[in-house]
Design an enzyme around this catalytic site. Sequence first.
Site, PDB file in Angstrom:
ATOM      1  N   ARG A 242       0.811  -1.240   0.000  1.00 55.65           N
ATOM      2  CA  ARG A 242       0.000   0.000   0.000  1.00 55.65           C
ATOM      3  C   ARG A 242       0.833   1.275   0.000  1.00 55.65           C
ATOM      4  O   ARG A 242       0.348   2.348   0.338  1.00 55.65           O
ATOM      5  CB  ARG A 242      -0.979   0.018   1.171  1.00 55.65           C
TER       6      ARG A 242
ATOM      7  N   GLU B 161       9.921  17.799 -24.663  1.00 56.50           N
ATOM      8  CA  GLU B 161       9.259  18.131 -23.395  1.00 56.50           C
ATOM      9  C   GLU B 161       9.799  19.433 -22.813  1.00 56.50           C
ATOM     10  O   GLU B 161       9.109  20.116 -22.065  1.00 56.50           O
ATOM     11  CB  GLU B 161       9.408  16.984 -22.385  1.00 56.50           C
TER      12      GLU B 161
ATOM     13  N   LYS C   8       7.341  23.064 -14.044  1.00 55.47           N
ATOM     14  CA  LYS C   8       6.524  21.887 -13.725  1.00 55.47           C
ATOM     15  C   LYS C   8       6.146  21.884 -12.240  1.00 55.47           C
ATOM     16  O   LYS C   8       4.993  21.604 -11.888  1.00 55.47           O
ATOM     17  CB  LYS C   8       7.267  20.596 -14.096  1.00 55.47           C
TER      18      LYS C   8
ATOM     19  N   GLU D  35      -4.321  16.844 -11.456  1.00 54.37           N
ATOM     20  CA  GLU D  35      -4.829  17.217 -12.778  1.00 54.37           C
ATOM     21  C   GLU D  35      -6.340  17.368 -12.818  1.00 54.37           C
ATOM     22  O   GLU D  35      -7.026  16.725 -13.612  1.00 54.37           O
ATOM     23  CB  GLU D  35      -4.353  16.211 -13.834  1.00 54.37           C
TER      24      GLU D  35
ATOM     25  N   ARG E  99      -3.064  21.417 -14.491  1.00 50.77           N
ATOM     26  CA  ARG E  99      -1.967  20.493 -14.844  1.00 50.77           C
ATOM     27  C   ARG E  99      -2.097  19.925 -16.257  1.00 50.77           C
ATOM     28  O   ARG E  99      -1.105  19.547 -16.880  1.00 50.77           O
ATOM     29  CB  ARG E  99      -1.874  19.356 -13.814  1.00 50.77           C
TER      30      ARG E  99
ATOM     31  N   HIS F  23       0.315  16.115 -26.421  1.00 51.52           N
ATOM     32  CA  HIS F  23       0.269  14.707 -26.019  1.00 51.52           C
ATOM     33  C   HIS F  23      -0.952  13.955 -26.540  1.00 51.52           C
ATOM     34  O   HIS F  23      -0.915  12.735 -26.656  1.00 51.52           O
ATOM     35  CB  HIS F  23       0.316  14.592 -24.491  1.00 51.52           C
TER      36      HIS F  23
ATOM     37  N   HIS G 186       0.171  10.701 -28.052  1.00 47.41           N
ATOM     38  CA  HIS G 186      -0.159   9.363 -27.543  1.00 47.41           C
ATOM     39  C   HIS G 186      -0.794   8.510 -28.641  1.00 47.41           C
ATOM     40  O   HIS G 186      -0.566   7.300 -28.714  1.00 47.41           O
ATOM     41  CB  HIS G 186      -1.115   9.464 -26.343  1.00 47.41           C
TER      42      HIS G 186
ATOM     43  N   HIS H 149       8.302   8.670 -27.308  1.00 50.38           N
ATOM     44  CA  HIS H 149       7.285   9.542 -26.716  1.00 50.38           C
ATOM     45  C   HIS H 149       7.508  11.013 -27.127  1.00 50.38           C
ATOM     46  O   HIS H 149       6.587  11.688 -27.596  1.00 50.38           O
ATOM     47  CB  HIS H 149       7.334   9.394 -25.195  1.00 50.38           C
TER      48      HIS H 149
HETATM   49  P1  NAD Z   1      13.118   5.529 -21.800  1.00 51.08           P
HETATM   50  O1  NAD Z   1      12.923   5.409 -20.371  1.00 51.08           O
HETATM   51  O2  NAD Z   1      12.691   4.400 -22.668  1.00 51.08           O
HETATM   52  O3  NAD Z   1      14.643   5.850 -22.085  1.00 51.08           O
HETATM   53  C1  NAD Z   1      15.049   6.037 -23.415  1.00 51.08           C
HETATM   54  C2  NAD Z   1      16.231   5.113 -23.801  1.00 51.08           C
HETATM   55  O4  NAD Z   1      17.440   5.661 -23.283  1.00 51.08           O
HETATM   56  C3  NAD Z   1      16.146   3.714 -23.261  1.00 51.08           C
HETATM   57  O5  NAD Z   1      16.697   2.824 -24.195  1.00 51.08           O
HETATM   58  C4  NAD Z   1      17.020   3.784 -22.032  1.00 51.08           C
HETATM   59  O6  NAD Z   1      17.527   2.529 -21.635  1.00 51.08           O
HETATM   60  C5  NAD Z   1      18.117   4.678 -22.517  1.00 51.08           C
HETATM   61  N1  NAD Z   1      18.838   5.433 -21.497  1.00 51.08           N
HETATM   62  C6  NAD Z   1      18.319   6.019 -20.400  1.00 51.08           C
HETATM   63  N2  NAD Z   1      19.263   6.755 -19.796  1.00 51.08           N
HETATM   64  C7  NAD Z   1      20.386   6.616 -20.505  1.00 51.08           C
HETATM   65  C8  NAD Z   1      21.691   7.146 -20.389  1.00 51.08           C
HETATM   66  N3  NAD Z   1      22.007   8.030 -19.456  1.00 51.08           N
HETATM   67  N4  NAD Z   1      22.631   6.771 -21.292  1.00 51.08           N
HETATM   68  C9  NAD Z   1      22.291   5.912 -22.300  1.00 51.08           C
HETATM   69  N5  NAD Z   1      21.073   5.404 -22.491  1.00 51.08           N
HETATM   70  C10 NAD Z   1      20.136   5.755 -21.596  1.00 51.08           C
HETATM   71  O7  NAD Z   1      12.370   6.830 -22.388  1.00 51.08           O
HETATM   72  P2  NAD Z   1      12.154   8.311 -21.821  1.00 51.08           P
HETATM   73  O8  NAD Z   1      12.083   9.151 -23.024  1.00 51.08           O
HETATM   74  O9  NAD Z   1      13.098   8.655 -20.752  1.00 51.08           O
HETATM   75  O10 NAD Z   1      10.713   8.225 -21.154  1.00 51.08           O
HETATM   76  C11 NAD Z   1       9.573   7.966 -21.911  1.00 51.08           C
HETATM   77  C12 NAD Z   1       8.499   7.482 -20.976  1.00 51.08           C
HETATM   78  O11 NAD Z   1       8.207   8.499 -20.030  1.00 51.08           O
HETATM   79  C13 NAD Z   1       7.201   7.155 -21.662  1.00 51.08           C
HETATM   80  O12 NAD Z   1       6.733   5.931 -21.177  1.00 51.08           O
HETATM   81  C14 NAD Z   1       6.256   8.273 -21.234  1.00 51.08           C
HETATM   82  O13 NAD Z   1       4.926   7.867 -21.174  1.00 51.08           O
HETATM   83  C15 NAD Z   1       6.797   8.616 -19.896  1.00 51.08           C
HETATM   84  N6  NAD Z   1       6.501   9.971 -19.447  1.00 51.08           N
HETATM   85  C16 NAD Z   1       5.970  10.109 -18.220  1.00 51.08           C
HETATM   86  C17 NAD Z   1       5.688  11.365 -17.726  1.00 51.08           C
HETATM   87  C18 NAD Z   1       5.187  11.534 -16.319  1.00 51.08           C
HETATM   88  O14 NAD Z   1       4.792  12.639 -15.954  1.00 51.08           O
HETATM   89  N7  NAD Z   1       5.230  10.518 -15.496  1.00 51.08           N
HETATM   90  C19 NAD Z   1       5.965  12.497 -18.509  1.00 51.08           C
HETATM   91  C20 NAD Z   1       6.511  12.308 -19.765  1.00 51.08           C
HETATM   92  C21 NAD Z   1       6.775  11.035 -20.230  1.00 51.08           C
HETATM   93  N1  GLY Z   2       3.826  15.037 -18.110  1.00 47.90           N
HETATM   94  C1  GLY Z   2       2.593  15.637 -17.796  1.00 47.90           C
HETATM   95  C2  GLY Z   2       2.339  15.733 -16.353  1.00 47.90           C
HETATM   96  O1  GLY Z   2       3.163  15.387 -15.537  1.00 47.90           O
HETATM   97  O2  GLY Z   2       1.290  16.156 -15.979  1.00 47.90           O
END
Ligand code: NAD
Ligand code: GLY
Length: 372
Positions: free
Chosen positions: A129, A193, A235, A245, A249, A256, A260, A273
């Site tokens: 939890r 972003e 942010k 949100e 937010r 997106h 998406h 993404h």
């Molecule tokens: P990711 O986590 O897939 O990382 C991208 C690639 O880079 C992967 O292959 C990873 O292994 C590699 N990598 C990571 N750090 C590295 C480094 N320092 N050196 C070499 N390689 C490295 O992708 P991302 O773009 O970081 O994240 C995308 C995800 O984030 C999506 O799932 C998206 O939905 C999510 N997201 C979430 C929010 C939120 O508010 N929670 C906001 C935006 C995006």
């Molecule tokens: N990435 C959008 C949010 O965090 O609300």
Amino acid sequence: MAPDLNINSIPCISVGLKDRGYPIYITQGFSIFEGLFGVVPFGGSAVVVTNSKISPLYAAALRDEISSRYSAVFDIVLPDGESYKNWESLNEVFDFLIQNHCDRSTVLYALGGGVIGDLTGFAASAYMRGIAFVQVPTTLLAQVDSSVGGKTAINHPKGKNMIGAFYQPKVVVCNVDALKTLPERELSAGLAEVIKYGPIFDMNFMSWLEGSIDLLVKKDSASLAYAIQRSCEIKAHVVEQDEKESGLRAILNFGHTFGHAIEAGMGYGTWLHGEGVAAGMVMAAELSARLGMVDANFVQRLKALIQRAGLPVQGPVLDAARNAERYLELMRLDKKSEGGEIRFILIDGPGKAVLRSVPDELVKEVINDCCA
Ligand code: NAD
Ligand code: GLY
């Protein structure tokens, strides 16, 4: 073990959410936690959740730095990629935690990009939890967006980030040096972003980006550090006002809704993404222009910046026979939709964003004109 070094000289942004508030540190240095040893939460055991690409780069350094705080430090190494942000990987984390007798005092460390951060945060929100977790983002996208604000999730085959929770980390540590190993394409995805914060909130930041984009693409550390700092400040400011949100937010989702749809329509991992968001921002800006909310120059300016960041400015064709309908179908699954009505983040004059529904016919027109 890293000593408690110059913590007061490290840029720190506070996310002011009362008892759920936390600091975001923006650091540089050889080790992930250089100077920050004192801020990580105490606990019984710690589990570093990472993936097969990041583990050989940074897991040992992180483990060394935190090991004296915990009775044991474990690693979970998941396969790399968006397609693994799913139920099976989440269950792998739960299986590991149970098998290793992890309890409520266990602290999870999300070491990686947004995929690892979102999944680890969701695991932390649900295990027993709720247990503490720390974000150690290693992609630009994660440092400027996903590690901050407490959105955690996994994907469902029918929709992105459909299963998740709002759950805040205890601390976020962004080490700019971790970006040195990040592939160019991933850096550009993160820049999408960063760019979004300009049109939705801060046109001075957009102007700064226009002057600095070439340095950012070349991974200039000082420019990256400022871009991360300003993005996190914006942010944090938005999240403080609307953590879950219910209104404001949503502006962070500029681009997106289309993005998406692109990610899901192409198959997760085909378009990154940030790439989907980049093309999506152009489409959302174009929609705003056709509604008379911004002028054509603004759309051109945004498009030029996105292009200079190495990102796509046109969406892909998802279905040759019925492309616009396919986009609409996928966008109806967006979490901002209400009663099947899609709602978009539009730019209502540069630097200001609003959430609106738009007639399907106009959306289709924009899709037809903005995809190739
Ligand atoms: P990711 O986590 O897939 O990382 C991208 C690639 O880079 C992967 O292959 C990873 O292994 C590699 N990598 C990571 N750090 C590295 C480094 N320092 N050196 C070499 N390689 C490295 O992708 P991302 O773009 O970081 O994240 C995308 C995800 O984030 C999506 O799932 C998206 O939905 C999510 N997201 C979430 C929010 C939120 O508010 N929670 C906001 C935006 C995006
Ligand atoms: N990435 C959008 C949010 O965090 O609300």
